[in-house]
Design an enzyme around this catalytic site. Structure first.
Site, PDB file in Angstrom:
ATOM      1  CG  ASP A 273      -2.152   0.792   1.086  1.00 52.80           C
ATOM      2  OD1 ASP A 273      -2.288   1.488   0.065  1.00 52.80           O
ATOM      3  OD2 ASP A 273      -3.006   0.737   1.986  1.00 52.80           O
TER       4      ASP A 273
ATOM      5  CG  ASP B 225      -9.544   3.010   1.637  1.00 51.02           C
ATOM      6  OD1 ASP B 225      -8.866   2.873   0.611  1.00 51.02           O
ATOM      7  OD2 ASP B 225      -9.096   2.886   2.788  1.00 51.02           O
TER       8      ASP B 225
HETATM    9  C1  9PG Z   1      -4.605   0.957   6.012  1.00 54.70           C
HETATM   10  C2  9PG Z   1      -5.506   1.347   4.860  1.00 54.70           C
HETATM   11  C3  9PG Z   1      -6.204   0.129   4.227  1.00 54.70           C
HETATM   12  C4  9PG Z   1      -6.942   0.551   2.968  1.00 54.70           C
HETATM   13  C5  9PG Z   1      -5.987   1.263   2.023  1.00 54.70           C
HETATM   14  C6  9PG Z   1      -5.378   2.467   2.717  1.00 54.70           C
HETATM   15  O1  9PG Z   1      -6.677   9.241   0.838  1.00 54.70           O
HETATM   16  N1  9PG Z   1      -6.435   8.852   1.972  1.00 54.70           N
HETATM   17  O2  9PG Z   1      -6.228   9.651   2.884  1.00 54.70           O
HETATM   18  C7  9PG Z   1      -6.403   7.455   2.256  1.00 54.70           C
HETATM   19  C8  9PG Z   1      -5.931   6.983   3.461  1.00 54.70           C
HETATM   20  C9  9PG Z   1      -5.903   5.618   3.728  1.00 54.70           C
HETATM   21  C10 9PG Z   1      -6.352   4.738   2.777  1.00 54.70           C
HETATM   22  C11 9PG Z   1      -6.815   5.201   1.573  1.00 54.70           C
HETATM   23  C12 9PG Z   1      -6.852   6.571   1.300  1.00 54.70           C
HETATM   24  O3  9PG Z   1      -6.390   3.381   3.069  1.00 54.70           O
HETATM   25  O4  9PG Z   1      -6.609   1.648   0.838  1.00 54.70           O
HETATM   26  O5  9PG Z   1      -7.508  -0.574   2.331  1.00 54.70           O
HETATM   27  O6  9PG Z   1      -5.271  -0.875   3.914  1.00 54.70           O
HETATM   28  O7  9PG Z   1      -4.701   2.036   3.902  1.00 54.70           O
HETATM   29  O8  9PG Z   1      -3.990   2.050   6.595  1.00 54.70           O
END
Ligand code: 9PG
Length: 691
Positions: free
Chosen positions: A366, A423
């Site tokens: 990720d 997400d």
């Molecule tokens: C774990 C998560 C999960 C999730 C991933 C990811 O844009 N944003 O601020 C943002 C933050 C976190 C995020 C996605 C977007 O989640 O997609 O499935 O694994 O990390 O921390």
């Protein structure tokens, strides 16, 4: 297709002196020591355009871009691919605006560096209607089913950005290579133009690139994130694992997400909520017959991690040598420098322990975009990202990768599975966030939209991961605050199942009500779907698809206004409805706000066919064989059927009764729009164990 127009400029500086050179589709341009050589050729797949720059002494590129003429009318729609996995993507119209983080709130966002989640630091956001952009590829849709594709064939030289002004019918294509120092040859552009059906041009683009997906099967599974978030423990993980084994749920992957480590970056330092470490848990998952998966962000280190505090020099720094913050998650985080040997050894070691000592077989990798957050004098962002994906592939070897938070082109053919949307949220969509913050924020609405609009990547680039579906009610789980309505949950459930091939949930299935449980069980067996057509009209989504020989129709209203649509020219059995409900061919279907319906198309005329079922969310897909002999019915079900329900099988005209599995079944009769249905009902008892 006609040869596209190409009218471009290369801007650069040499010995501190700025200069610009024009180029077209053909004919090289030269000034002392520099040559620009375009070539346009017709290949088996479309029209290919390549642009090479040769320079004897070093030049620093300021910009490389050209205008082209793919847009015909102001009413054309343009598919613009978002920068990374989470970025919202769809076919845009001239009425759409693309907005980055609000400038007014910049001081507030400064700490969280929200602009670093996407392309805001290096792509302009005018916020004007119809002025839009996307990365690596785009297609233009006029009225009908024909689209005109422009697809980059090579992003190892830098990301290609496609910018449009739909009001002015303009399209410009630029390479993200500002500041790149070049001596010798630079392949500035390599693009395919192709015209045809969406499936046709996608096939041709991938054939021209010679990119094939890695072997990977569609999978069902569970991940800890969307119920427990970082609040996981050995007890929680094992309790959820037991809930699947006790009930003999045929999932395949069981994946631990963020929350096991003491800090992001310190992957091998497991926190005290996992007193026995992770190896025994991976072992237990394997004993249960599942594939153990684990999340990590291999290039990230948060402020408070030992990795960052002890080795700040392994991280990407700004031009003054200070740490270059990648984003605000956790205690804010930084990205490892891919070209630092010690950083590379550390990452290799982490994978070695996780995969070989602990025994995990799948990794969800990720926040990958972080590694290319800052281009170098000798490498563009695109090149860094592509090299990073090669490096990860090498580290993970034969084991499997789910890519996440990654610019997509560099992930093509490099990961088995890839997230193609943001997400899922516990609510549908936070409108204020949508207006004010980065496009990558968690939003169920945007996740669903991407699953539909990026469907063409599934099976060509990798297996699409649409993110989880959730079926639990609002007071179940740690995060009892789920506010998705029944209809919204059903939309996600169906869209993930139709357009994605990694079908995970995060629910604690012990907390399901009987209805939620049966909905969940109706997702088995997971069966391959062939998408025949899709239409999106505002918030009304409709699709035709098939599973084996069976044909289906799906419609969802993802908005707040009631909508109507017409069913196909066939009798249609409405899925998941009791008592059974058949709709006449071409009936009008009314869809209340936030509802989804799926139908099996059944002519009903011929005997011994499944004309309906409540066992699977895709009626009939659970039946592997159905035939009749006189009055005897033979029915075979897939091994992974768990739900209970009724299967409706048409019988011959003269059959007064049916014999099945040593019992005699009555025959029912029903007329729907002057079509007579004669069928028998087979009750399937749940093979589900426990409550
Ligand atoms: C774990 C998560 C999960 C999730 C991933 C990811 O844009 N944003 O601020 C943002 C933050 C976190 C995020 C996605 C977007 O989640 O997609 O499935 O694994 O990390 O921390």
């Amino acid at each position: 297709m006609k040869v596209p127009q190409i009218k471009g400029t290369l801007r650069f500086s040499r010995n501190g002196v700025r200069a610009a050179m024009p180029f077209g589709a053909e004919g090289s341009t030269r000034v002392e020591g520099i040559a620009i050589e375009p070539s346009i050729t017709e290949t088996a797949h479309g029209i290919r355009f390549d642009l090479r720059v040769h320079t004897q002494s070093e030049i620093v590129i300021d910009a490389a871009f050209f205008e082209t003429d793919l847009i015909d009318t102001r009413n054309d729609r343009v598919y613009l691919n978002g920068y990374q996995s989470w970025t919202d993507t769809k076919e845009f119209t001239r009425h759409d605006r693309m907005t980055g983080p609000s400038k007014l709130l910049a001081p507030l966002f400064e700490k969280h560096k929200v602009q670093r989640y996407g392309d805001y630091d290096f792509q302009g956001y005018s916020r004007r209607r119809g002025v839009l952009h996307g990365a690596s590829y785009a297609y233009v849709r006029g009225g009908g089913d024909t689209v005109r594709l422009i697809g980059s064939l090579d992003e190892t030289s830098g990301f290609t950005f496609i910018k449009v002004n739909l009001n002015k019918k303009r399209m410009a294509v630029g390479k993200d290579c500002t500041g790149l120092a070049v001596t010798g040859e630079y392949r500035a552009f390599s693009l395919l133009f192709a015209e045809g059906t969406l499936d046709g041009v996608m096939d041709r683009w991938f054939a021209e690139m010679n990119i094939k997906p890695l072997p990977a099967l569609p999978r069902t599974g569970w991940t800890s994130w969307y119920n427990y978030y970082q609040d996981i423990s050995e007890e929680i993980i094992l309790d959820n694992l037991d809930s699947f084994t006790e009930r003999k749920i045929p999932i395949e992957v069981f994946q631990i997400d963020d929350g096991y480590q003491t800090a992001v970056g310190d992957w091998l330092s497991v926190n005290d909520r996992f007193p026995n470490g992770l190896k025994p848990i991976a072992d237990r998952i394997k004993e249960a017959g599942f594939i153990p998966g684990i999340w990590l962000a291999p290039f990230a280190g948060e402020t408070k991690s030992a990795l960052f505090t002890e080795h700040p020099d392994w991280f990407i720094s700004d031009d003054e040598g200070r740490p270059f913050c990648t984003g605000g998650n956790w205690s804010a985080f930084y990205a490892l420098d891919l070209y630092n040997d010690e950083a590379r050894s550390y990452i290799r070691h982490v994978f070695d322990v996780i995969l070989n000592d602990w025994g995990f077989e799948l990794v969800k990798l990720d926040f990958l975009y972080g590694v290319c957050i800052k281009p170098r004098r000798d490498k563009t962002r695109g090149q860094i990202m592509c090299e990073a994906m090669d490096f990860l592939r090498e580290c993970v070897g034969e084991k499997q990768i789910i890519g996440c938070g990654v610019p997509l082109w560099p992930a093509f053919g490099k990961v088995e599975y890839c997230r193609i949307g943001t997400d899922i949220d516990l609510q549908w969509h936070n409108r204020l966030y949508g207006l004010l913050i980065h496009r990558e924020f968690p939003s169920t609405k945007n996740a669903v939209q991407n699953s539909v609009f990026r469907r063409h990547l599934d099976g060509r680039a990798f297996v699409n991961d649409p993110d989880v579906f959730l079926l639990r009610h609002s007071h179940a789980g740690r995060q009892g605050n789920i506010t998705l309505t029944e209809g919204q949950k059903k939309i996600v459930f169906y869209i993930n199942n139709i357009f994605g091939n990694l079908l995970f949930t995060s629910d604690n299935i012990r907390e399901y009500t009987p209805a939620e449980r049966n909905r969940y069980l109706s997702s088995f067996p997971l069966s391959g779907k062939k998408i025949r057509s899709v239409s999106v009209d505002g918030e009304l989504y409709t699709a035709r698809f098939s599973i084996g020989e069976r044909e289906y129709f799906f419609a969802s209203n993802n908005g707040t206004k009631p909508r109507r649509t017409k069913l196909p020219d066939s009798l249609c059995f409405r899925a998941l409805s009791r008592p059974p409900c058949w709709f006449a061919p071409e009936s009008t279907l009314a869809l209340a706000p936030f509802t989804a319906e799926c139908f099996l198309l059944c002519d009903g005329g011929t005997p011994w066919k499944v004309i309906g079922s409540t066992v699977s969310a895709f009626p009939g897909s659970e039946v592997t064989g159905v035939s009749g002999n006189g009055e005897a019915l033979i029915l075979e079900l897939a091994e992974t059927v768990r739900a209970e329900g009724e299967i409706y099988v048409s019988v011959p005209e003269n059959a007064g009764r049916v014999q099945f599995d040593k019992t005699i079944l009555p025959v029912s009769e029903l007329t729907v729009a002057d079509r007579r249905l004669r069928y028998t009902v087979i009750h399937i008892k749940s093979l589900y164990k426990g409550t």
